[in-house]
Design a protein around this motif. Structure first.
Motif, mmCIF file in Angstrom:
data_model
loop_
_atom_site.group_PDB
_atom_site.id
_atom_site.type_symbol
_atom_site.label_atom_id
_atom_site.label_comp_id
_atom_site.label_asym_id
_atom_site.label_seq_id
_atom_site.Cartn_x
_atom_site.Cartn_y
_atom_site.Cartn_z
ATOM 1 N N VAL A 128 0.848 -1.204 0.000
ATOM 2 C CA VAL A 128 0.000 0.000 0.000
ATOM 3 C C VAL A 128 0.878 1.246 0.000
ATOM 4 O O VAL A 128 1.814 1.345 0.806
ATOM 5 C CB VAL A 128 -0.902 0.058 1.255
ATOM 6 N N HIS A 129 0.585 2.176 -0.897
ATOM 7 C CA HIS A 129 1.225 3.481 -0.734
ATOM 8 C C HIS A 129 0.196 4.598 -0.827
ATOM 9 O O HIS A 129 -0.884 4.442 -1.376
ATOM 10 C CB HIS A 129 2.404 3.714 -1.699
ATOM 11 N N GLY A 130 0.571 5.712 -0.203
ATOM 12 C CA GLY A 130 -0.268 6.900 -0.185
ATOM 13 C C GLY A 130 0.606 8.137 -0.143
ATOM 14 O O GLY A 130 1.779 8.066 0.233
ATOM 15 N N ARG A 131 0.025 9.274 -0.508
ATOM 16 C CA ARG A 131 0.788 10.509 -0.675
ATOM 17 C C ARG A 131 0.340 11.563 0.335
ATOM 18 O O ARG A 131 -0.856 11.707 0.598
ATOM 19 C CB ARG A 131 0.590 11.025 -2.105
ATOM 20 N N ARG A 132 1.324 12.281 0.893
ATOM 21 C CA ARG A 132 0.990 13.417 1.760
ATOM 22 C C ARG A 132 0.567 14.585 0.886
ATOM 23 O O ARG A 132 1.302 15.008 -0.016
ATOM 24 C CB ARG A 132 2.197 13.826 2.604
ATOM 25 N N PRO A 133 -0.621 15.133 1.109
ATOM 26 C CA PRO A 133 -1.098 16.194 0.221
ATOM 27 C C PRO A 133 -0.318 17.497 0.407
ATOM 28 O O PRO A 133 0.252 17.755 1.462
ATOM 29 C CB PRO A 133 -2.561 16.369 0.635
#
Length: 266
Positions: free
Chosen positions: A244-249
């Motif tokens: 899983v990856h996600g981005r800091r806005p």
């Protein structure tokens, strides 16, 4: 010795998947990356090649002796639970098979998110051990034995404050921590005699011997399950691996998220 073999199994079983997913983040020359709980350092070395010649990879572990320094790569002794991390410092943070072992996993997740630059990526990989059944065994007793071993291994993790099923919660936890563009990908593989995944299970019977005995297994059962996992006729499904990856806005994205949508005004 058992720790070295475990690192080899993890590398053989999962590095290709990890590298493919990390490439999706766009990691490239000049990025600053953090690899938490780096183990053998194989992920950190791959990242160092991608960010060279102007980027930097910091590889941390409680015992970082497996990780040699190299071009664009620095190994640091670091406990992610208690030691500080710089804030807004990294373009990419990787935590492979770390958080589910930590009772403080959500607090650590928050610190990892804060260590990202706006626009930076957090990549997490964990096992969900709620599904890893035996598929072919010599007899029903062998199937029960393998299942008992899996149950004991989960009990060992829980006794240490870990959660063998937490992987399925990682995407929601990342969203709750403020990340966007979250992209989970589950994977199941076949474990057969000599495969990296089953070698890793076999290694656990030695590396976790004392803990497995404390969880109720006997020496005879450990010997029998080792023989079973070496049997060419045996096969089992792996646990589900969640990548899983996600981005800091960015700040402007966060501000947009606070603005009322037209449909909300109806």
């Amino acid at each position: 010795m058992h720790s070295d073999e475990l690192h080899r199994c993890l590398t053989d079983a999962y590095d290709t998947m990890t590298f493919d997913r990390l490439a999706e983040t766009g990691v490239t020359t000049g990025w600053r990356c953090l690899d938490i709980g780096s183990g053998s350092g194989s992920v950190a070395r791959w990242l160092a090649e991608r960010v060279a010649p102007t980027g930097e990879v910091v590889a941390t572990d409680i015992k970082p002796h497996h990780i040699p320094d190299g071009p664009c790569l620095t190994a640091v002794e670091h406990d992610v639970v208690t030691d500080p991390l710089p804030e807004a410092a990294f373009d990419l943070v990787v935590a492979r098979l770390v958080l589910q072992h930590l009772p403080e996993r959500l607090a650590v997740l928050g610190r990892l998110v804060r260590s990202l630059k706006p626009g930076g990526w957090l990549h997490i990989e964990e096992f969900d051990a709620s599904y890893e059944p035996p598929l072919l065994t010599p007899d029903e007793e062998s199937a029960r034995l393998y299942t008992a071993f899996l149950d004991a291994k989960c009990a060992v993790m829980r006794a240490g404050g870990g959660d063998p099923h937490w992987a399925r919660n990682a995407p929601a936890a990342m969203r709750a921590a403020g990340l966007v563009d979250i992209a989970p990908r589950p994977r199941i593989e076949l474990r057969t005699a000599g495969s990296p995944g089953l070698r890793m299970q076999l290694n656990h019977t030695y590396h976790l011997r004392d803990e497995l005995l404390a969880a109720g297994m006997t020496e005879a059962q450990l010997a029998d399950v080792r023989a079973l996992m070496r049997d060419p006729s045996f096969c089992a499904a792996s646990s589900v691996v969640y990548s899983v990856h996600g981005r800091r806005p960015h700040a402007e994205e966060q501000a947009d998220g606070l603005r009322p949508r037209p449909e909300d005004a109806r």
